[in-house]
Design an enzyme around this catalytic site. Structure first.
Site, PDB file in Angstrom:
ATOM      1  CE  LYS A 137      -3.637   2.240   2.584  1.00  0.00           C
ATOM      2  NZ  LYS A 137      -4.660   1.793   4.041  1.00  0.00           N
ATOM      3  CG  LEU A 186      -4.132   6.750   4.319  1.00  0.00           C
ATOM      4  CD1 LEU A 186      -3.121   6.263   5.295  1.00  0.00           C
ATOM      5  CD2 LEU A 186      -3.954   6.289   2.896  1.00  0.00           C
ATOM      6  CB  SER A 212      -7.608   3.769   2.954  1.00  0.00           C
ATOM      7  OG  SER A 212      -6.776   3.320   4.017  1.00  0.00           O
ATOM      8  CB  VAL A 233      -7.506   3.880  10.954  1.00  0.00           C
ATOM      9  CG1 VAL A 233      -8.174   4.618   9.693  1.00  0.00           C
ATOM     10  CG2 VAL A 233      -7.307   4.692  12.399  1.00  0.00           C
ATOM     11  N   GLY A 234     -10.224   2.025  10.231  1.00  0.00           N
ATOM     12  CA  GLY A 234     -11.859   2.022  10.687  1.00  0.00           C
ATOM     13  C   GLY A 234     -12.426   0.944   9.468  1.00  0.00           C
ATOM     14  N   GLY A 235     -11.549   0.081   8.958  1.00  0.00           N
ATOM     15  CA  GLY A 235     -12.341  -0.931   8.105  1.00  0.00           C
ATOM     16  C   GLY A 235     -11.169  -0.717   6.692  1.00  0.00           C
ATOM     17  CB  SER A 236      -8.405   0.945   5.595  1.00  0.00           C
ATOM     18  OG  SER A 236      -8.928   2.356   6.041  1.00  0.00           O
TER      19      SER A 236
END
EC number: 3.5.1.99
Length: 574
Positions: A137, A186, A212, A233-236
């Site tokens: 990434k 992101l 992201s 950090v939230g589902g990336s």
């Protein structure tokens, strides 16, 4: 003829000078964007030339058979010498080029990977991932290459050294060969930025690949990489995996080193980020974790606990006690999401596991007070600073506007909106600037919530949890309008629990028909928009989340493997 006063002339001249300076600055930024896009195009040309040279020299190599091998089998053939590493490398470079052309997922070809390939053949050092091409990434540092996060200001600032994860991969024999696209900042689950543009879903080009880590999802989902690495950090990690029909593991935040990995919001501790692997199947994720959880990782980053991969836990066949829920009562699941959990639950019960209903509470409070308020505890000032001097403000319009707004306006807006649009009111209120004392209180509150959640888990004597995963893939542009729909994934960043994604079904005509009655729990603009975003998805994959307690990645993977095996068995029978 009247002559303008000197003061007016001075003001006009100053205004013109300011406009000229702004124009020059914008021109300079556009020039950097143009140069970056040209580098991207050159990367694809380099890939094409490298593959052509190899094919001319080795016309009999069967690329398709190489690409069809699962990672464990590929590694075995590389280790025993029955498959040369250059055959594997150029097979994946060729396929990656095809997928990049179709989806715009690759930002840069790491040409030094060809040098690493030659050295690997000469030295003969056989790590667990010897000869395996891996994709990385954008935000994960690779020496000599930019980590842009989609920001122009980060162009032409190559990393001084590899991130720890990349260093360990190289020591295990893996060959990082491309970097992949991300959304600007992101903080989004789409995959678009002004520099490299929009990445498309390889399964359906009108759909988002998720984000992201969207470039990774698209590349692996299309078969152009056998193993990739992203952040979450939230589902990336989980959104791209679910949207592109592959598997991913978000470990506990500090199970793998984050040294040399650039964060979307630096310094915030409320919502825990993690780095993790993405692959076509669960066994590949397990092999990757085996390789990474080694002395090299623990020596290069002493903040990572020295916990080697626990084979006994992963290979256990003991029946599991599994909690489950079909909804979080915040984001209404699509018909396919609900069916995915129900069918998986039934398969697990039929296989001898015990399924126990788990009651989720106060998810709305977690999202607004822990996640939004926690990530933007400074009122969004740090986040806003990242966009200073940029040409485009990404799809984060609402958050950027709120970050710029004065406290009195946020308070007024929140009060006015509360009776009519309660979720908008909560977001506005959560974006205020907090005092140090309030941030400390918030962190304490999150700790208490984690203890309560764990106590509820242990009271039910659970091993793992089966949870919904947002899906199917949303149309391009929709994730930017639907930031509230991260509730199913972000909960486990706030808790810092390991969570993996496994595709289990596809959207059916019946799901599509049932979607016509979708209302949502709040029946607001977001719910109506989400219904539109789900529409027209027959045939697209839908996943479930598999969750374990902190530091129990091996148990999480074992559960994921069980789900995957049962789904494959069911599909073979059908």
């Amino acid at each position: 003829m009247r002559v303008p006063p000197p003061a007016l002339l001075c003001c006009s001249a100053a205004g013109l000078l300011l406009l000229l300076l702004r124009w020059r600055r914008r021109s300079g930024l556009w020039r950097k964007v143009k140069e970056a896009r040209q580098r991207q195009e050159r990367s694809l040309v380099q890939m094409e030339m490298a593959v052509r040279r190899f094919r001319e020299q080795h016309p009999s190599v069967n690329m398709i058979s190489i690409l069809s091998l699962p990672l464990p089998e590929l590694c075995k053939k590389l280790q025993d010498g029955s498959l040369p590493p250059d055959h594997v490398f150029y097979a994946y470079v060729g396929k990656a080029l095809q997928i990049a052309t179709e989806t715009n997922c690759i930002t840069e070809y790491l040409q030094e990977s060809e040098t690493q390939l030659r050295k690997a053949k000469l030295t003969g050092k056989l790590g667990l991932l010897y000869g395996v091409p891996v994709s990385i990434k954008d935000s994960i540092d690779c020496q000599g290459h930019d980590s842009t996060l989609g920001f122009i200001k980060n162009l032409n600032k190559p990393a001084a050294e590899d991130s720890v994860v990349v260093q360990v991969l190289r020591r295990q024999g893996a060959i990082p060969f491309v970097k992949t696209n991300v959304p600007q900042s992101l903080i989004s689950y789409d995959c678009k930025n002004l520099i490299f543009g929009q990445t498309f879903n390889p399964l359906l080009y009108t759909r988002s690949p998720g984000g992201s880590s969207g470039g990774e999802g698209a590349l692996i989902g299309g078969g152009g990489s056998i193993l990739g690495f992203g952040t979450d950090v939230g589902g990336s990690l989980r959104f791209p995996a679910a949207f592109c029909g592959i598997c991913a593991l978000k470990p506990t935040g500090n199970r793998l080193s984050k040294k040399g990995i650039i964060s979307g919001v630096l310094g915030q501790k409320a919502v825990v980020a993690a780095v993790g692997p993405m692959a076509k199947d669960v066994e590949s994720l397990a092999l990757c974790m085996r390789a990474l959880l080694c002395e090299d990782m623990f020596n290069l980053d002493s903040t990572v606990p020295p916990l080697p991969f626990n084979e006994e836990v992963f290979s256990s066949t003991q029946p599991l006690r599994i909690g489950y829920y079909e909804t979080d009562f915040f984001t209404m699941p699509s018909p396919a999401m609900r069916r995915a959990v129900r069918e998986t639950k039934q398969l697990l019960e039929d296989a001898g596991h015990t399924l126990v209903p788990f009651e989720l509470m106060n998810v709305d409070y977690v999202i607004f007070n822990f996640c939004v308020r926690g990530m933007f505890a400074d009122g969004g000032a740090s986040f806003l600073k990242k966009f200073k001097g940029e040409l485009e403000k990404s799809s984060m319009g609402l958050f950027l506007w709120l970050a710029k707004s004065p406290h009195w306006l946020k308070t007024l807006l929140s009060w006015i909106a509360k009776p009519f649009v309660p979720r908008f009111s909560h977001i506005v209120r959560s974006m205020r600037t907090n005092t140090v004392d309030e941030v400390w209180s918030l962190h304490h509150e999150i700790e208490e919530f984690c203890h309560q959640f764990t106590a509820q888990w242990k009271k039910l004597n659970l091993d793992v949890m089966l949870c919904p995963m947002l899906g199917p893939a949303l149309g391009i542009g929709y994730p930017g309008k639907l930031s509230v729909a991260v509730s199913y994934t972000m909960l486990y960043n706030a808790l810092d629990f390991p969570a993996g994604v496994v595709p289990v079904t596809m959207v059916t005509d019946e799901d599509e028909e049932e979607l016509k009655s979708y209302k949502g729990y709040f029946q607001d603009w977001w719910d109506r928009t989400l219904a539109k975003a789900f529409h027209g998805s027959v045939g697209l994959p839908v996943a479930v989340q598999c969750v374990a307690l902190p530091w129990q990645e091996e148990l999480c993977l074992r559960f994921m493997k069980e789900v995957e095996t049962l789904i494959l068995k069911k599909n073979r029978i059908v």
